[in-house]
Design a protein around this motif. Structure first.
Motif, PDB file in Angstrom:
ATOM      1  N   ASP A 148       0.834  -1.213   0.000  1.00 25.71           N
ATOM      2  CA  ASP A 148       0.000   0.000   0.000  1.00 25.71           C
ATOM      3  C   ASP A 148       0.870   1.265   0.000  1.00 25.71           C
ATOM      4  O   ASP A 148       0.564   2.218  -0.692  1.00 25.71           O
ATOM      5  CB  ASP A 148      -0.912   0.024   1.235  1.00 25.71           C
ATOM      6  CG  ASP A 148      -2.066  -0.943   1.099  1.00 25.71           C
ATOM      7  OD1 ASP A 148      -2.347  -1.357  -0.032  1.00 25.71           O
ATOM      8  OD2 ASP A 148      -2.680  -1.292   2.122  1.00 25.71           O
ATOM      9  N   ASN A 198       2.329   2.143  -3.455  1.00 27.02           N
ATOM     10  CA  ASN A 198       1.377   2.256  -4.563  1.00 27.02           C
ATOM     11  C   ASN A 198       1.643   3.580  -5.299  1.00 27.02           C
ATOM     12  O   ASN A 198       1.384   4.652  -4.773  1.00 27.02           O
ATOM     13  CB  ASN A 198      -0.047   2.205  -4.001  1.00 27.02           C
ATOM     14  CG  ASN A 198      -1.094   2.218  -5.076  1.00 27.02           C
ATOM     15  OD1 ASN A 198      -0.781   2.225  -6.266  1.00 27.02           O
ATOM     16  ND2 ASN A 198      -2.347   2.223  -4.671  1.00 27.02           N
ATOM     17  N   HIS A 220       0.228   4.840  -7.819  1.00 22.17           N
ATOM     18  CA  HIS A 220      -0.901   5.469  -8.507  1.00 22.17           C
ATOM     19  C   HIS A 220      -1.709   6.415  -7.627  1.00 22.17           C
ATOM     20  O   HIS A 220      -2.686   6.976  -8.085  1.00 22.17           O
ATOM     21  CB  HIS A 220      -1.831   4.375  -9.066  1.00 22.17           C
ATOM     22  CG  HIS A 220      -1.105   3.411  -9.948  1.00 22.17           C
ATOM     23  ND1 HIS A 220      -0.792   3.695 -11.247  1.00 22.17           N
ATOM     24  CD2 HIS A 220      -0.602   2.179  -9.702  1.00 22.17           C
ATOM     25  CE1 HIS A 220      -0.130   2.674 -11.767  1.00 22.17           C
ATOM     26  NE2 HIS A 220      -0.001   1.741 -10.847  1.00 22.17           N
ATOM     27  N   VAL A 221      -1.359   6.546  -6.367  1.00 28.49           N
ATOM     28  CA  VAL A 221      -2.120   7.430  -5.479  1.00 28.49           C
ATOM     29  C   VAL A 221      -1.202   8.410  -4.748  1.00 28.49           C
ATOM     30  O   VAL A 221       0.016   8.208  -4.704  1.00 28.49           O
ATOM     31  CB  VAL A 221      -2.945   6.633  -4.425  1.00 28.49           C
ATOM     32  CG1 VAL A 221      -4.078   5.892  -5.068  1.00 28.49           C
ATOM     33  CG2 VAL A 221      -2.071   5.682  -3.647  1.00 28.49           C
ATOM     34  N   ASP A 222      -1.798   9.450  -4.174  1.00 24.55           N
ATOM     35  CA  ASP A 222      -0.993  10.460  -3.486  1.00 24.55           C
ATOM     36  C   ASP A 222      -0.553   9.969  -2.094  1.00 24.55           C
ATOM     37  O   ASP A 222      -1.022   8.931  -1.629  1.00 24.55           O
ATOM     38  CB  ASP A 222      -1.773  11.777  -3.368  1.00 24.55           C
ATOM     39  CG  ASP A 222      -3.040  11.590  -2.574  1.00 24.55           C
ATOM     40  OD1 ASP A 222      -3.313  12.412  -1.703  1.00 24.55           O
ATOM     41  OD2 ASP A 222      -3.756  10.602  -2.808  1.00 24.55           O
ATOM     42  N   THR A 241      -3.283   9.273   0.610  1.00 24.80           N
ATOM     43  CA  THR A 241      -4.053   8.052   0.319  1.00 24.80           C
ATOM     44  C   THR A 241      -3.241   6.812   0.697  1.00 24.80           C
ATOM     45  O   THR A 241      -3.779   5.852   1.251  1.00 24.80           O
ATOM     46  CB  THR A 241      -4.446   8.005  -1.172  1.00 24.80           C
ATOM     47  OG1 THR A 241      -5.100   9.211  -1.498  1.00 24.80           O
ATOM     48  CG2 THR A 241      -5.355   6.846  -1.474  1.00 24.80           C
ATOM     49  N   VAL A 290      -3.394   6.484   4.489  1.00 26.33           N
ATOM     50  CA  VAL A 290      -4.718   6.058   4.968  1.00 26.33           C
ATOM     51  C   VAL A 290      -4.972   4.597   4.616  1.00 26.33           C
ATOM     52  O   VAL A 290      -5.442   3.813   5.453  1.00 26.33           O
ATOM     53  CB  VAL A 290      -5.836   6.970   4.388  1.00 26.33           C
ATOM     54  CG1 VAL A 290      -7.212   6.419   4.724  1.00 26.33           C
ATOM     55  CG2 VAL A 290      -5.691   8.379   4.919  1.00 26.33           C
ATOM     56  N   SER A 291      -4.635   4.214   3.385  1.00 26.86           N
ATOM     57  CA  SER A 291      -4.908   2.830   2.978  1.00 26.86           C
ATOM     58  C   SER A 291      -4.031   1.848   3.750  1.00 26.86           C
ATOM     59  O   SER A 291      -4.488   0.770   4.139  1.00 26.86           O
ATOM     60  CB  SER A 291      -4.752   2.652   1.471  1.00 26.86           C
ATOM     61  OG  SER A 291      -3.436   2.855   1.086  1.00 26.86           O
ATOM     62  N   ARG A 335      -5.511   1.548   7.212  1.00 25.58           N
ATOM     63  CA  ARG A 335      -6.738   0.736   7.193  1.00 25.58           C
ATOM     64  C   ARG A 335      -6.403  -0.747   6.997  1.00 25.58           C
ATOM     65  O   ARG A 335      -7.009  -1.618   7.612  1.00 25.58           O
ATOM     66  CB  ARG A 335      -7.663   1.219   6.081  1.00 25.58           C
ATOM     67  CG  ARG A 335      -9.011   0.571   6.190  1.00 25.58           C
ATOM     68  CD  ARG A 335     -10.049   1.219   5.320  1.00 25.58           C
ATOM     69  NE  ARG A 335     -11.339   0.613   5.598  1.00 25.58           N
ATOM     70  CZ  ARG A 335     -11.783  -0.475   4.999  1.00 25.58           C
ATOM     71  NH1 ARG A 335     -11.040  -1.055   4.079  1.00 25.58           N
ATOM     72  NH2 ARG A 335     -12.945  -0.983   5.299  1.00 25.58           N
TER      73      ARG A 335
END
Lengths: 213, 211
Positions: free
Chosen positions: A67, A70, A72-74, A77, A80-81, A84
């Motif tokens: 995560d 990753n 592809h995300v900021d 994010t 947070v991911s 979680r």
């Protein structure tokens, strides 16, 4: 009646398995060697609660890093991911392992051979019309316990897992935010004191000049 | 009383199905477990008042797709690993030496390691110590392969595929939202900063990725 669409899939799966088996080289397993004993030990001691625990521990070792990397995300994010994911793993593994252990113990208590002095309730899961072997019966008890745990988890997933995941996620996110805030404070602190130092030294210089005048 | 005359109870059927293979049990209960867990997550989103309706419309299908990827990869990969583990033993490619030696001694040496060999029927005719040794080893291999398969599918394949899918969905959704908002702006009030240029839409995120 054969199901259309399943057979070609099975053929592909069978061919894939055959190719993999063909590609794997033969391995020597000494009669009482470490590898042989390890394989046998796994078979004897690993059941569904242990399997869930292994999955949980390895998930903690891999999923948050996936995560966090990753692309592809900021950044937010990612954080947070990952938070979680960690919360979900901790909540899911803890309840999963406890519920499975408890249900296997319950299944064990309800799978007694019927006989004189044995309560009817404790023979509830016993397969009375089957040819019983101890080895098969142990596996069956494990299965019954796991099946029972799935029923229990229909409730614990909603009552424990989901709220616990939410609680832990919020906790982890606030921890990350607090750490960030502390870091920013420590970065800003010398700059402020430097500004103050410059101001105060300028005032001092002024004061000295005024004194001179 | 023979078992043919007495009808089998549900517990007899389950005993027959899962008393033999721990790997099969781990796969089937694992798949059901994942499905139930995903149903709980979807339910939790659906009843959460704090999530706006528009976000729910995005998050519920996303969680559903996440569950599908999870279950499919778990079933396909773990099942393959379990089948490979079992076949390695049943063909005789991976066997404890005492079992192998005994089979060679009994004249089955040529069959060992062949893809169409199934040692399970041959082993039934062997002495109990060989049967036990083979049975324990086969069972151990089944559980080991199933566990490795589930680690690879749940902890490597699923998070990678899920992240790719989730970020793609997030970007498409944001792009859609931006396209909806665009006609509201008057041409002379347009700001040509990075935030309003269409080409940047796929690279913008609002940090709501749900994994």
């Amino acid at each position: 009646m054969t199901m259309i669409g399943i057979n070609p899939l099975r053929t592909v799966a069978k061919k894939t398995v055959n190719r993999i088996v063909k590609a794997i080289p033969p391995v020597k397993f000494k009669t009482n060697g470490k590898m042989t004993n390890a394989v046998k030990w796994v078979g004897q001691h690993i059941s569904s609660p242990e399997n869930r625990l292994i999955l949980g521990v390895t998930a903690l070792m891999s999923q948050p890093f996936i995560d966090l990397h990753n692309r592809h995300v900021d950044e937010r994010t990612k954080e947070v991911s990952a938070a979680r994911t960690v919360a979900k793993i901790i909540a899911g593994t803890t309840t999963g392992v406890i519920v499975r252990y408890a249900c296997i113990a319950a299944a064990n208590a309800f799978t007694h051979k019927p006989g004189p002095g044995v309560k009817k309730l404790s023979t509830l899961f016993y397969p009375i019309n089957s040819k019983i072997t101890t080895k098969k019966l142990n596996k069956y008890i494990n299965f019954m316990g796991t099946a029972l745990s799935l029923g229990v988890m229909m409730f614990t997933n909603f009552l424990i897992d989901a709220p616990l995941t939410k609680f832990l996620t919020n906790k982890f996110i606030s921890n990350i935010d607090n750490k960030k805030a502390l870091k920013n404070k420590s970065i800003n602190l010398p700059r402020k004191s430097l500004d103050e130092f410059i101001k105060s030294s300028a005032n001092n210089v002024k004061g000295v000049n005024n004194d001179k005048c | 009383m023979t078992s043919a005359k007495t009808p089998l109870t549900i517990f007899d059927k389950l005993y027959k199905a899962y008393g033999g293979s721990m790997g099969k049990m781990l796969i089937h209960t694992g798949v059901i477990g994942w499905a139930l867990s995903s149903a709980a997550q979807i339910f939790a989103i659906a009843i959460n008042d704090k999530i706006p309706k528009e976000q729910k419309m995005f998050m519920i299908p996303q969680e559903f797709a996440d569950a599908c990827v999870n279950i499919l990869s778990f079933y396909a990969v773990t099942q393959t690993f379990s089948a490979v583990g079992k076949k390695l033993v049943s063909t005789g490619k991976w066997l404890p030496e005492n079992v192998k030696k005994h089979l060679v001694k009994k004249g089955f040496g040529a069959k060992i390691g062949k893809l169409n060999t199934n040692l399970e029927t041959i082993i039934e005719q062997m002495p109990s110590r060989i049967k036990t040794s083979y049975g324990r080893f086969e069972h151990g291999m089944d559980v080991t392969a199933t566990t490795i398969g589930s680690i690879i599918s749940c902890n490597l394949i699923t998070p990678l595929v899920r992240n790719l899918y989730a970020s793609h969905r997030q970007q498409t959704q944001i792009a859609k939202m931006n396209n909806k908002n665009e006609p509201l702006q008057k041409p002379n009030q347009q700001n040509y900063g990075q935030n309003n240029i269409k080409a940047f839409n796929p690279y913008r995120t609002n940090g709501s990725l749900k994994v």
